[in-house]
Design an enzyme around this catalytic site. Structure first.
Site, PDB file in Angstrom:
ATOM      1  N   LYS A   1      26.958  26.365  33.349  1.00 46.32           N
ATOM      2  CA  LYS A   1      26.190  27.563  33.726  1.00 46.32           C
ATOM      3  C   LYS A   1      26.606  28.756  32.854  1.00 46.32           C
ATOM      4  O   LYS A   1      25.763  29.468  32.322  1.00 46.32           O
ATOM      5  CB  LYS A   1      26.453  27.886  35.200  1.00 46.32           C
ATOM      6  N   ASN A   2      27.920  28.949  32.732  1.00 44.59           N
ATOM      7  CA  ASN A   2      28.392  30.155  32.053  1.00 44.59           C
ATOM      8  C   ASN A   2      28.278  30.084  30.536  1.00 44.59           C
ATOM      9  O   ASN A   2      28.554  31.067  29.849  1.00 44.59           O
ATOM     10  CB  ASN A   2      29.845  30.456  32.458  1.00 44.59           C
TER      11      ASN A   2
ATOM     12  N   ARG B   1      24.631  39.165  38.257  1.00 45.28           N
ATOM     13  CA  ARG B   1      25.277  40.148  37.413  1.00 45.28           C
ATOM     14  C   ARG B   1      25.179  39.787  35.923  1.00 45.28           C
ATOM     15  O   ARG B   1      25.148  40.661  35.061  1.00 45.28           O
ATOM     16  CB  ARG B   1      26.743  40.243  37.846  1.00 45.28           C
TER      17      ARG B   1
ATOM     18  N   CYS C   1      30.211  43.773  43.778  1.00 48.18           N
ATOM     19  CA  CYS C   1      30.171  42.316  43.839  1.00 48.18           C
ATOM     20  C   CYS C   1      31.253  41.882  44.799  1.00 48.18           C
ATOM     21  O   CYS C   1      32.293  42.523  44.911  1.00 48.18           O
ATOM     22  CB  CYS C   1      30.437  41.758  42.444  1.00 48.18           C
TER      23      CYS C   1
ATOM     24  N   ARG D   1      34.151  44.850  39.172  1.00 47.17           N
ATOM     25  CA  ARG D   1      33.527  44.376  37.950  1.00 47.17           C
ATOM     26  C   ARG D   1      32.877  45.487  37.110  1.00 47.17           C
ATOM     27  O   ARG D   1      31.662  45.574  36.985  1.00 47.17           O
ATOM     28  CB  ARG D   1      32.507  43.277  38.273  1.00 47.17           C
TER      29      ARG D   1
ATOM     30  N   ILE E   1      31.915  47.765  33.594  1.00 45.05           N
ATOM     31  CA  ILE E   1      31.255  47.361  32.340  1.00 45.05           C
ATOM     32  C   ILE E   1      31.717  48.234  31.180  1.00 45.05           C
ATOM     33  O   ILE E   1      31.097  48.260  30.126  1.00 45.05           O
ATOM     34  CB  ILE E   1      29.722  47.480  32.485  1.00 45.05           C
ATOM     35  N   ASP E   2      32.834  48.939  31.404  1.00 49.83           N
ATOM     36  CA  ASP E   2      33.299  49.889  30.390  1.00 49.83           C
ATOM     37  C   ASP E   2      33.552  49.241  29.025  1.00 49.83           C
ATOM     38  O   ASP E   2      33.291  49.835  27.986  1.00 49.83           O
ATOM     39  CB  ASP E   2      34.567  50.608  30.893  1.00 49.83           C
TER      40      ASP E   2
ATOM     41  N   ASP F   1      37.782  31.101  38.383  1.00 47.30           N
ATOM     42  CA  ASP F   1      36.682  30.473  39.131  1.00 47.30           C
ATOM     43  C   ASP F   1      37.145  29.236  39.902  1.00 47.30           C
ATOM     44  O   ASP F   1      36.458  28.789  40.814  1.00 47.30           O
ATOM     45  CB  ASP F   1      35.542  30.086  38.174  1.00 47.30           C
TER      46      ASP F   1
ATOM     47  N   VAL G   1      42.747  38.129  37.804  1.00 50.69           N
ATOM     48  CA  VAL G   1      41.508  38.488  37.084  1.00 50.69           C
ATOM     49  C   VAL G   1      40.587  39.352  37.942  1.00 50.69           C
ATOM     50  O   VAL G   1      40.100  40.387  37.485  1.00 50.69           O
ATOM     51  CB  VAL G   1      40.783  37.223  36.582  1.00 50.69           C
TER      52      VAL G   1
ATOM     53  N   ARG H   1      23.693  28.845  43.373  1.00 53.01           N
ATOM     54  CA  ARG H   1      23.751  29.576  42.101  1.00 53.01           C
ATOM     55  C   ARG H   1      24.532  28.777  41.056  1.00 53.01           C
ATOM     56  O   ARG H   1      24.338  28.978  39.861  1.00 53.01           O
ATOM     57  CB  ARG H   1      24.456  30.919  42.300  1.00 53.01           C
TER      58      ARG H   1
END
Ligand code: UD1
Length: 419
Positions: A22-23, A93, A117, A122, A124-125, A306, A328, A398
């Site tokens: 998926k990723n 996301r 989330c 999370r 986004i900088d 994960d 993480v 998902r």
């Protein structure tokens, strides 16, 4: 509302095919926007997140078509759009991955902010810092971010943290930029490597993916591809390995590279499982009681965050105390309250879970709060005494295609019912 009903205690035996990652598929689909000719992808998993990304590509004007057997045709020639609306970003996301390719092709890009989330804030900088370094102007509005640049220019970018998404966005931004971009302290995940290989197969010049320094020489345009094959999903594979570890028995996974799972296989051995591998298969067998282990999640090649929830579930049945440290994401222990309802004994102290192994978990009704937390409940339920009913399956859908079918095929008693 659908529920998964699992009667625990069956040993798993047989073979499970592992689908495409998926990723890796998500950034590669975003990367298709950089192509000027059609692309066919192979080994694409049939998942809710992938459907969301396809909706987004269609919204932007690209044509997509399923060709059967995991093959997907993407024609980017009609791509003219430049924004990702809130309905799609809210669902997933990873929609944020279109930010850079849309900017690179259309000169501007607007993405609704992903918002909170369940597993952490999370930010986004790092995505924005990198794009700014390549010359993009950034405007933050209420609920959205807009980036603009006539032409991006290659630059040196140091990431303060090896963010997977930021690395992927920046690699995509740099492919069509003028000159050379160097990203240091970048993510080294196999999915980043797959994206780089894909982009190179279209004519990009990306070197060093898989190390902590990626160099990208900008080119004028990227072509298409008649059949790029996506790597196997190491997280899906790790989930089934965990399922075999808690239930005992013997299963073989086909279609995954064991090299992508080194820390996971090491922990399974410490737990007491026996493993055998080839280049594309992993066999696992576990006959004695599990030992406790200590796990710290880290960016690749460390233990993947994960799989933390899923291995916490495994450790809840090991002899002794396991120490699980999550570095993480800051809020990734929510599922443990549901595991506790099944009889697990887990104490959370900040980002550490102390898991006191118990000899038996018991089936009950539980709720999946997020994707991998939901998978942890499935793994626990497979080993639990009695019947577990898991609700909020949209999280699981998902990330896991054919979950029940795959587990049933190796002997699990699992069905999906509409309550
Ligand atoms: C990707 C994976 C996700 C996995 C994660 C970490 C996809 C689609 N998702 O998510 O399954 O759990 O990698 O392996 O591939 N961060 C910042 N600033 C940023 C970006 C990230 O501080 O601009 C922080 C995050 O808050 C988090 C850490 O970096 O604490 C890791 O995030 P990142 O590697 O970016 O994860 P994603 O790409 O979102």
């Amino acid at each position: 509302m659908d529920q998964l009903v699992i009667s625990g205690g069956r040993q798993l035996k047989g073979t499970i095919p592992i689908y495409g990652a998926k990723n890796a598929t998500l950034p590669i689909l975003a990367g298709c926007l950089l192509a000027s000719e059609p692309v066919t992808l192979e080994n694409v998993p049939d998942l809710e997140d992938i459907r969301t990304m396809l909706e987004l590509l269609n919204y932007l004007g690209a044509e997509t078509r399923h060709l059967g057997s995991g093959r997907l045709y993407v024609d980017p020639r009609g791509f003219r759009g430049w924004d990702a609306p809130y309905e799609l970003v809210r669902k997933m996301r990873a929609s944020f991955l279109i930010l850079a390719p849309v900017l690179a092709v259309q000169g501007r890009s607007r993405v609704s902010l992903p918002g909170g989330c369940a597993i952490g804030s999370r930010p986004i900088d790092l995505h924005l810092k990198g794009l700014r370094a390549l010359g993009a102007k950034i405007r933050m509005g209420y609920g959205f971010i807009e980036v603009q640049a006539e032409k991006l220019k290659g630059e040196e970018v140091y990431l303060d943290y090896p963010s997977v998404g930021a690395t992927e966005n920046l690699v995509m931004a740099a492919c069509l930029a003028e000159g050379k971009t160097v990203i240091t302290n970048c993510a080294q995940e196999p999915e980043v490597v797959d994206l780089a290989n894909f982009l190179n197969s279209l004519g990009a010049k990306v070197r060093g993916a898989g190390s902590d320094r990626i160099e990208i020489e900008g080119v004028a345009a990227l072509g298409g591809h008649p059949g790029y094959r996506i790597i196997g999903d190491r997280i899906e594979a790790g989930t089934y390995l965990a399922a075999a570890a808690v239930t005992g028995g013997e299963i073989e996974l086909v279609g995954v590279d064991p090299a992508h799972l080194r820390p996971v296989l090491a922990k399974l051995r410490e737990l007491g499982a026996e493993l055998a591998e080839t280049d594309t298969t992993i066999k696992i067998r576990r006959s004695r009681r599990l030992n406790s282990v200590d796990i710290t999640t880290l960016p690749y090649p460390g233990f993947p965050t994960d799989l933390q929830p899923i291995f916490t579930a495994v450790c809840s049945l090991a002899g002794g105390v396991s120490v699980i440290r999550e570095t993480v994401f800051e809020n990734r222990f929510r599922f443990t309250s549901e595991l506790a309802r099944m009889g697990a004994n887990i104490k959370i102290e900040g980002n550490v879970a102390l898991v006191y192994g118990v000899s038996t978990l018991y089936g009950t009704e539980v709720t999946a709060f997020d994707l991998r937390g939901g998978a942890a409940l499935v793994v626990a339920a497979l080993a639990a005494r009695g019947t577990t009913k898991i609700s909020c399956l949209h999280h699981l859908d998902r990330g896991y295609a054919d979950l029940e079918q795959k587990l049933r095929a190796v002997g699990a008693e699992i069905t999906r019912v509409t309550a």
